[in-house]
Design a protein around this motif. Structure first.
Motif, mmCIF file in Angstrom:
data_model
loop_
_atom_site.group_PDB
_atom_site.id
_atom_site.type_symbol
_atom_site.label_atom_id
_atom_site.label_comp_id
_atom_site.label_asym_id
_atom_site.label_seq_id
_atom_site.Cartn_x
_atom_site.Cartn_y
_atom_site.Cartn_z
ATOM 1 N N VAL A 182 0.854 -1.190 0.000
ATOM 2 C CA VAL A 182 0.000 0.000 0.000
ATOM 3 C C VAL A 182 0.886 1.235 0.000
ATOM 4 O O VAL A 182 1.730 1.412 0.889
ATOM 5 C CB VAL A 182 -0.936 0.035 1.232
ATOM 6 C CG1 VAL A 182 -1.857 1.258 1.147
ATOM 7 C CG2 VAL A 182 -1.752 -1.246 1.328
ATOM 8 N N TYR A 240 -6.931 1.128 4.000
ATOM 9 C CA TYR A 240 -6.754 -0.056 3.158
ATOM 10 C C TYR A 240 -5.766 -1.027 3.793
ATOM 11 O O TYR A 240 -5.988 -2.243 3.818
ATOM 12 C CB TYR A 240 -6.261 0.346 1.767
ATOM 13 C CG TYR A 240 -7.341 0.383 0.713
ATOM 14 C CD1 TYR A 240 -7.705 -0.757 0.009
ATOM 15 C CD2 TYR A 240 -7.995 1.572 0.402
ATOM 16 C CE1 TYR A 240 -8.684 -0.721 -0.970
ATOM 17 C CE2 TYR A 240 -8.984 1.620 -0.574
ATOM 18 C CZ TYR A 240 -9.321 0.469 -1.259
ATOM 19 O OH TYR A 240 -10.299 0.500 -2.222
ATOM 20 N N GLU A 286 -7.429 -2.761 6.725
ATOM 21 C CA GLU A 286 -8.490 -3.681 6.299
ATOM 22 C C GLU A 286 -7.903 -4.919 5.634
ATOM 23 O O GLU A 286 -8.402 -6.041 5.837
ATOM 24 C CB GLU A 286 -9.442 -2.970 5.343
ATOM 25 C CG GLU A 286 -10.633 -3.799 4.889
ATOM 26 C CD GLU A 286 -11.597 -4.157 6.005
ATOM 27 O OE1 GLU A 286 -12.373 -5.133 5.839
ATOM 28 O OE2 GLU A 286 -11.576 -3.476 7.057
ATOM 29 N N LEU A 287 -6.846 -4.757 4.864
ATOM 30 C CA LEU A 287 -6.189 -5.906 4.241
ATOM 31 C C LEU A 287 -5.580 -6.819 5.300
ATOM 32 O O LEU A 287 -5.647 -8.046 5.194
ATOM 33 C CB LEU A 287 -5.114 -5.429 3.266
ATOM 34 C CG LEU A 287 -5.636 -4.828 1.961
ATOM 35 C CD1 LEU A 287 -4.529 -4.052 1.246
ATOM 36 C CD2 LEU A 287 -6.201 -5.909 1.049
ATOM 37 N N VAL A 344 -1.958 -1.645 -3.796
ATOM 38 C CA VAL A 344 -2.895 -0.527 -3.721
ATOM 39 C C VAL A 344 -2.125 0.755 -4.016
ATOM 40 O O VAL A 344 -1.326 1.220 -3.191
ATOM 41 C CB VAL A 344 -3.571 -0.435 -2.341
ATOM 42 C CG1 VAL A 344 -4.566 0.738 -2.322
ATOM 43 C CG2 VAL A 344 -4.279 -1.737 -1.995
ATOM 44 N N ASN A 379 -2.288 4.162 -3.875
ATOM 45 C CA ASN A 379 -3.125 5.172 -3.238
ATOM 46 C C ASN A 379 -2.467 6.538 -3.145
ATOM 47 O O ASN A 379 -3.150 7.561 -3.151
ATOM 48 C CB ASN A 379 -3.488 4.695 -1.827
ATOM 49 C CG ASN A 379 -4.000 5.817 -0.956
ATOM 50 O OD1 ASN A 379 -5.137 6.265 -1.082
ATOM 51 N ND2 ASN A 379 -3.149 6.313 -0.057
ATOM 52 N N ALA A 387 -12.820 1.896 3.016
ATOM 53 C CA ALA A 387 -11.920 0.800 2.634
ATOM 54 C C ALA A 387 -12.619 -0.548 2.761
ATOM 55 O O ALA A 387 -12.453 -1.427 1.903
ATOM 56 C CB ALA A 387 -10.653 0.838 3.486
ATOM 57 N N LEU A 405 -13.217 -2.768 -0.649
ATOM 58 C CA LEU A 405 -12.610 -4.089 -0.806
ATOM 59 C C LEU A 405 -13.661 -5.167 -1.017
ATOM 60 O O LEU A 405 -13.387 -6.187 -1.656
ATOM 61 C CB LEU A 405 -11.735 -4.415 0.401
ATOM 62 C CG LEU A 405 -10.338 -3.789 0.379
ATOM 63 C CD1 LEU A 405 -9.623 -3.998 1.707
ATOM 64 C CD2 LEU A 405 -9.503 -4.341 -0.764
#
Length: 324
Positions: free
Chosen positions: A52, A63, A66-67, A129, A131, A254, A258
């Motif tokens: 990320v 993100y 959450e991943l 990701v 971002n 996020a 996802l």
């Protein structure tokens, strides 16, 4: 009579096609934002590690967290060493996942990528990701009004544009070799239509959109998914907006975004943002009416008019659109 009957048949045929199109889009919207909450893709199938960029605040941090919550180890890339350590510790403590950090400044351009490549070497990168991003000005401004314009242009282009294909170039070969991988590129609704007084930011974000769509077409047969996420208002350090029914928190966004993986390769990320998107009619008649109203009330010729530009410029505020 023959002409009248013929026109009636053509009109009926067009109405049927429009209704079928509407039903299909409603179904797609239902799958993307409702069913996806129930049946989520197991992101661990893409690989062990997720990378990320811009991972220490806002959407990037959300993100990454959450991943990790969904079972992936995370590589955090950002420019602040202290913030990287803090976010890495939070993820380890909360989710028990492995983390690695890479400290680079994406505004510096080409010079940073050999270091990133070295740090990513021999890792099974399943998800990327893209971002990281920055704005040209903290308020509505003409192109020449930004302080240190020459330096700022280079920084914005390096951060918003160059980072996306360069990071993709580093991880894509391994994904192709394994026959699976997910690349998520964060664009913005500010790029859906031309945005005077945000011209450089708008132009760099539409690059992200087109690059994502072309890459998806090129590599989907190789087992690679390239998703372009086009958010509206998200509460971050940059926007400083309160969370409400229209403005998502970064963690909430996020999570929802996802969920759409496997259901859409171009998404607003969440239902509330889809309802605000004038170009997205996935949720039916309400959005069609909104789109028609917007095109009538704010047509492109008016959006691009000198009069409207002057009025926005007088406000001297930042429009609070997502900037990664």
């Amino acid at each position: 009579m023959l002409l009248t009957d013929g026109l009636a048949i053509v009109g009926g045929f067009i109405v049927v096609l429009l209704l079928l199109k509407l039903l299909w889009r409603c179904w797609c919207g239902f799958r993307q934002f409702v069913l996806s909450e129930i049946w989520q893709v197991d992101l661990r199938t893409y690989g062990q590690w997720a990378v990320v960029t811009g991972a220490t605040s806002g959407i990037g941090k959300a993100y990454a967290s959450e991943l990790a919550r969904r079972g992936l180890d995370v590589i955090l890339i950002s420019r602040s060493t202290d913030k990287l350590r803090m976010v890495a510790k939070e993820i380890k403590d909360q989710y028990g996942r492995k983390t690695r950090t890479i400290q680079v400044d994406f505004t510096e351009g080409q010079s940073i990528y050999p270091l990133i490549a070295k740090e990513l070497q021999d890792l099974e990168i399943g998800i990327l990701v893209n971002n990281v991003g920055m704005t040209y000005s903290d308020h509505f401004a003409y192109f020449l009004e930004a302080p240190d314009a020459e330096q700022k242009i280079t920084q914005v282009v390096n951060c918003n544009m160059l980072s996306v294909p360069q990071m993709t170039r580093l991880v894509l070969p391994g994904m192709v070799e394994r026959g699976t991988g997910l690349i998520i590129n964060i664009s913005s609704q500010v790029a859906v239509r031309p945005q005077p007084l945000l011209c450089l930011y708008s132009a760099t974000k539409i690059f992200v959109t087109y690059f994502s769509q072309c890459l998806q077409a090129e590599y989907k047969s190789k087992g690679i998914t390239v998703q372009c996420v086009v958010p509206f208002l998200v509460s971050t350090n940059m926007t400083t907006l309160p969370v409400n029914c229209m403005v998502k928190s970064a963690p909430g966004f996020a999570h929802d975004a996802l969920n759409t993986v496997g259901y859409s390769t171009y998404t607003s990320g969440c239902l509330s943002h889809a309802l605000q998107d004038p170009l997205n009619t996935l949720t039916g008649f309400l959005i069609i009416l909104q789109s028609v109203a917007l095109s009538v009330l704010v047509p492109d010729w008016f959006l691009m008019s000198s009069f409207l530009i002057r009025q926005f410029r007088k406000l001297n505020i930042w429009p609070h659109l997502h900037g990664s």
